[in-house]
Design a protein around this motif. Structure first.
Motif, PDB file in Angstrom:
ATOM      1  N   ALA A  15      -4.606 -13.653   8.269  1.00 24.42           N
ATOM      2  CA  ALA A  15      -4.671 -15.120   8.295  1.00 24.42           C
ATOM      3  C   ALA A  15      -6.100 -15.595   8.081  1.00 24.42           C
ATOM      4  O   ALA A  15      -6.344 -16.564   7.339  1.00 24.42           O
ATOM      5  N   SER A  16      -7.059 -14.934   8.700  1.00 22.17           N
ATOM      6  CA  SER A  16      -8.466 -15.325   8.549  1.00 22.17           C
ATOM      7  C   SER A  16      -8.951 -15.102   7.123  1.00 22.17           C
ATOM      8  O   SER A  16      -9.636 -15.959   6.547  1.00 22.17           O
ATOM      9  N   ILE A  17      -8.603 -13.956   6.557  1.00 21.87           N
ATOM     10  CA  ILE A  17      -9.042 -13.638   5.197  1.00 21.87           C
ATOM     11  C   ILE A  17      -8.446 -14.632   4.204  1.00 21.87           C
ATOM     12  O   ILE A  17      -9.131 -15.122   3.289  1.00 21.87           O
ATOM     13  N   LYS A  18      -7.177 -14.948   4.360  1.00 29.36           N
ATOM     14  CA  LYS A  18      -6.529 -15.892   3.438  1.00 29.36           C
ATOM     15  C   LYS A  18      -7.148 -17.281   3.534  1.00 29.36           C
ATOM     16  O   LYS A  18      -7.239 -18.005   2.543  1.00 29.36           O
ATOM     17  N   GLN A  19      -7.606 -17.654   4.729  1.00 27.23           N
ATOM     18  CA  GLN A  19      -8.229 -18.956   4.892  1.00 27.23           C
ATOM     19  C   GLN A  19      -9.656 -18.956   4.326  1.00 27.23           C
ATOM     20  O   GLN A  19     -10.058 -19.887   3.628  1.00 27.23           O
ATOM     21  N   LEU A  20     -10.411 -17.916   4.634  1.00 24.93           N
ATOM     22  CA  LEU A  20     -11.818 -17.871   4.230  1.00 24.93           C
ATOM     23  C   LEU A  20     -11.999 -17.519   2.756  1.00 24.93           C
ATOM     24  O   LEU A  20     -12.974 -17.936   2.133  1.00 24.93           O
ATOM     25  N   LEU A  21     -11.065 -16.742   2.214  1.00 20.45           N
ATOM     26  CA  LEU A  21     -11.200 -16.245   0.847  1.00 20.45           C
ATOM     27  C   LEU A  21      -9.943 -16.565   0.039  1.00 20.45           C
ATOM     28  O   LEU A  21      -9.358 -15.695  -0.611  1.00 20.45           O
ATOM     29  N   ALA A  22      -9.559 -17.817   0.073  1.00 19.04           N
ATOM     30  CA  ALA A  22      -8.275 -18.229  -0.506  1.00 19.04           C
ATOM     31  C   ALA A  22      -8.173 -17.953  -1.998  1.00 19.04           C
ATOM     32  O   ALA A  22      -7.080 -17.710  -2.522  1.00 19.04           O
ATOM     33  N   ASP A  23      -9.288 -17.989  -2.703  1.00 18.80           N
ATOM     34  CA  ASP A  23      -9.237 -17.848  -4.157  1.00 18.80           C
ATOM     35  C   ASP A  23      -9.625 -16.456  -4.637  1.00 18.80           C
ATOM     36  O   ASP A  23      -9.848 -16.240  -5.829  1.00 18.80           O
TER      37      ASP A  23
ATOM     38  N   PRO B  69       3.840   0.696   9.911  1.00 19.11           N
ATOM     39  CA  PRO B  69       4.745  -0.033   9.004  1.00 19.11           C
ATOM     40  C   PRO B  69       4.621  -1.553   9.172  1.00 19.11           C
ATOM     41  O   PRO B  69       4.598  -2.301   8.182  1.00 19.11           O
ATOM     42  N   LYS B  70       4.512  -2.015  10.416  1.00 13.12           N
ATOM     43  CA  LYS B  70       4.349  -3.454  10.656  1.00 13.12           C
ATOM     44  C   LYS B  70       2.984  -3.943  10.169  1.00 13.12           C
ATOM     45  O   LYS B  70       2.860  -5.072   9.680  1.00 13.12           O
ATOM     46  N   MET B  71       1.974  -3.099  10.300  1.00 10.26           N
ATOM     47  CA  MET B  71       0.640  -3.465   9.805  1.00 10.26           C
ATOM     48  C   MET B  71       0.670  -3.629   8.283  1.00 10.26           C
ATOM     49  O   MET B  71       0.165  -4.608   7.732  1.00 10.26           O
ATOM     50  N   LEU B  72       1.278  -2.666   7.614  1.00  7.21           N
ATOM     51  CA  LEU B  72       1.391  -2.738   6.142  1.00  7.21           C
ATOM     52  C   LEU B  72       2.195  -3.955   5.705  1.00  7.21           C
ATOM     53  O   LEU B  72       1.884  -4.585   4.689  1.00  7.21           O
ATOM     54  N   ALA B  73       3.242  -4.278   6.458  1.00  6.07           N
ATOM     55  CA  ALA B  73       4.090  -5.424   6.098  1.00  6.07           C
ATOM     56  C   ALA B  73       3.302  -6.723   6.103  1.00  6.07           C
ATOM     57  O   ALA B  73       3.648  -7.675   5.389  1.00  6.07           O
ATOM     58  N   LYS B  74       2.245  -6.789   6.894  1.00 10.77           N
ATOM     59  CA  LYS B  74       1.383  -7.974   6.910  1.00 10.77           C
ATOM     60  C   LYS B  74       0.349  -7.936   5.792  1.00 10.77           C
ATOM     61  O   LYS B  74      -0.013  -8.979   5.230  1.00 10.77           O
ATOM     62  N   ILE B  75      -0.131  -6.747   5.453  1.00 13.56           N
ATOM     63  CA  ILE B  75      -1.190  -6.617   4.451  1.00 13.56           C
ATOM     64  C   ILE B  75      -0.665  -6.756   3.027  1.00 13.56           C
ATOM     65  O   ILE B  75      -1.271  -7.430   2.187  1.00 13.56           O
ATOM     66  N   LEU B  76       0.465  -6.129   2.730  1.00 15.90           N
ATOM     67  CA  LEU B  76       0.949  -6.041   1.343  1.00 15.90           C
ATOM     68  C   LEU B  76       1.110  -7.389   0.645  1.00 15.90           C
ATOM     69  O   LEU B  76       0.731  -7.524  -0.527  1.00 15.90           O
ATOM     70  N   PRO B  77       1.638  -8.423   1.310  1.00 18.20           N
ATOM     71  CA  PRO B  77       1.769  -9.702   0.610  1.00 18.20           C
ATOM     72  C   PRO B  77       0.423 -10.341   0.254  1.00 18.20           C
ATOM     73  O   PRO B  77       0.378 -11.241  -0.594  1.00 18.20           O
ATOM     74  N   ALA B  78      -0.652  -9.872   0.882  1.00 13.98           N
ATOM     75  CA  ALA B  78      -1.977 -10.437   0.615  1.00 13.98           C
ATOM     76  C   ALA B  78      -2.840  -9.494  -0.215  1.00 13.98           C
ATOM     77  O   ALA B  78      -4.047  -9.706  -0.353  1.00 13.98           O
ATOM     78  N   ALA B  79      -2.230  -8.445  -0.784  1.00 18.34           N
ATOM     79  CA  ALA B  79      -3.010  -7.421  -1.494  1.00 18.34           C
ATOM     80  C   ALA B  79      -2.673  -7.375  -2.971  1.00 18.34           C
ATOM     81  O   ALA B  79      -1.500  -7.369  -3.345  1.00 18.34           O
TER      82      ALA B  79
END
Length: 454
Positions: free
Chosen positions: A331-339, A355-365
């Protein structure tokens, strides 16, 4: 002894200490309490703030210690895990214990153990560090000690402390479930057992309801007050990768344009807790001026939490190592580095909920590069982590997370190799995020990356 001989003795001591992890042994805290009594109750010589929780202990402890130091107090801090040398866990006024001081304090404690019929090996390495910290703090004439629980609370070495002035709970979430239990309620029950008579309990106003109920019950059982900041509102007026400016208001505090030397949306929750703790201390007539509070927060330093290692390409390191921590980081990375195009370098331990950690990272990678942390006993291999990431990328997962394009998944043998791959694929618009374990952050420090040392 000269410096080289002292360093060698220190390293020899570390290698000889009992490496056992005794976090679920009910006999350890009573033993440590007996040892503390034979040592003359060193924790009676200073005020203690005892911190437990799942995420945010390090940030909360660092902010509180920085504020107390800014007021002019002599401040000890015991925290874990270490990113650099193990001595990092024991600090006085922001300076690590020296190898000579570590040896001297060990030599002060050992005869006491022997008089009790114990050997050095009867105490685990974490317990040794805790005992050395409380005795060293006494020897340094510390006035305040900020002490973080290592794992859980009930059986944690730090539970050998007498009644602290404050007992502080950061956010309680799922982690170490094999030891602490599978639910937030079970974990909170374990952590709540550090609450003792004559303390004041402080926690988040938005703590998980199950955890809050447990803390309230235990506080009631111990006959002590539990404080939260009701109706707390924090508004960010400015945020960069290195600091945050906020307005903060509640029934307990009222701040405008407060500058904090940490970044990330997850730090707002920690800051809200810190401001609540400060308000309680002021209620208890502890001398903390508004000027010292502002200075302490502005100059707080915490390596391994959204730490900028390099500007071009941008490389950021963060020690998030469980689903709750990763969620907050993303959430912080998406806010600070949105573009930005995000390249994630991730290494995890096999006993984590990866697996839960990856599930959060993959949509932002756009790119995920896995690596194997330098912990032979607990590390998950880069190959297995990459395979799990691939298995997660089903059509249903992509639809549920609005993932339009599959991220590229790569593996690396070491963190150095992973970063080399990341930089090779980076563009001017890329940001490389290194996370998943403090062991990965430690490898970065050992490889000479700036911003992670003392």
């Amino acid at each position: 002894m000269d410096a080289a001989a002292i360093e060698q003795r220190y390293q020899d001591l570390l290698s000889q200490l009992n490496q056992a992890m005794l976090a679920n042994n009910h006999q350890r805290v009573p033993l440590l309490r007996r040892i503390m009594a034979h040592l003359g109750h060193p924790d009676h010589y200073y005020h203690v703030i005892h911190i437990a929780g799942t995420n945010g202990k390090g940030s909360t402890g660092a902010m509180l210690a920085s504020i107390l130091r800014a007021q002019g107090y002599q401040v000890g801090r015991f925290s874990s895990p270490a990113i650099n040398d193990a001595r990092e866990q024991l600090q006085c006024n922001g300076t690590w214990i020296s190898p000579a001081e570590f040896i001297d304090t060990y030599d002060e404690i050992l005869p006491v153990l022997q008089n009790m019929g114990l050997d050095a090996s009867d105490v685990s390495i974490f317990e040794w560090f805790f005992l050395i910290s409380v005795v060293w703090f006494r020897n340094q004439d510390v006035q305040w000690a900020v002490i973080e629980a290592g794992l859980g609370g009930l059986y944690d070495a730090t539970n050998a402390l007498a009644s602290p002035q404050l007992t502080v709970f950061t956010k309680i979430a799922l982690d170490h479930t094999a030891i602490l239990g599978p639910t937030i309620t079970a974990i909170a029950q374990n952590k709540s057992k550090i609450i003792k008579p004559h303390t004041t309990v402080v926690t988040l106003n938005d703590q998980h309801l199950e955890a809050l109920a447990v803390l309230q019950t235990e506080a009631l059982n111990q006959g002590v007050r539990l404080v939260t900041a009701k109706h707390a509102q924090l508004t960010v007026t400015e945020q960069t990768l290195t600091q945050t400016v906020v307005d903060a208001h509640s029934q307990l505090f009222d701040w405008t344009q407060l500058t904090v030397g940490l970044s990330g949306t997850y730090q707002l929750q920690n800051l809200r807790l810190v401001l609540t703790v400060v308000a309680v201390l002021q209620q208890q007539q502890v001398n903390l001026t508004n000027g010292a509070i502002r200075r302490g927060l502005q100059h707080v330093n915490l390596p391994g939490r959204l730490t900028v290692l390099q500007e071009q390409p941008l490389i950021i390191a963060d020690g998030a190592h469980n689903p709750d921590g990763i969620t907050a980081l993303v959430a912080s990375i998406k806010q600070l580095l949105a573009d930005r195009q995000l390249i994630w370098v991730v290494g995890v331990l096999q006993d984590k909920a990866y697996p839960k950690m990856l599930a959060k990272i993959l949509p932002a990678a756009e790119i995920l590069i896995t690596n194997t942390p330098a912990n032979p006993e607990r590390a998950l291999s880069a190959t297995k982590l990459a395979q799990m990431a691939t298995n997660l990328l089903t059509p249903a997962f992509m639809a549920a997370t609005n993932l339009a394009q599959l991220p590229t998944i790569l593996t690396a043998t070491t963190i150095t190799d992973a970063l080399a791959q990341a930089k090779q694929r980076a563009t001017a618009n890329s940001a490389i995020i290194v996370t998943g374990s403090f062991y990965v952050i430690r490898e970065l420090q050992q490889a000479g990356w700036p911003g992670l040392g003392q």
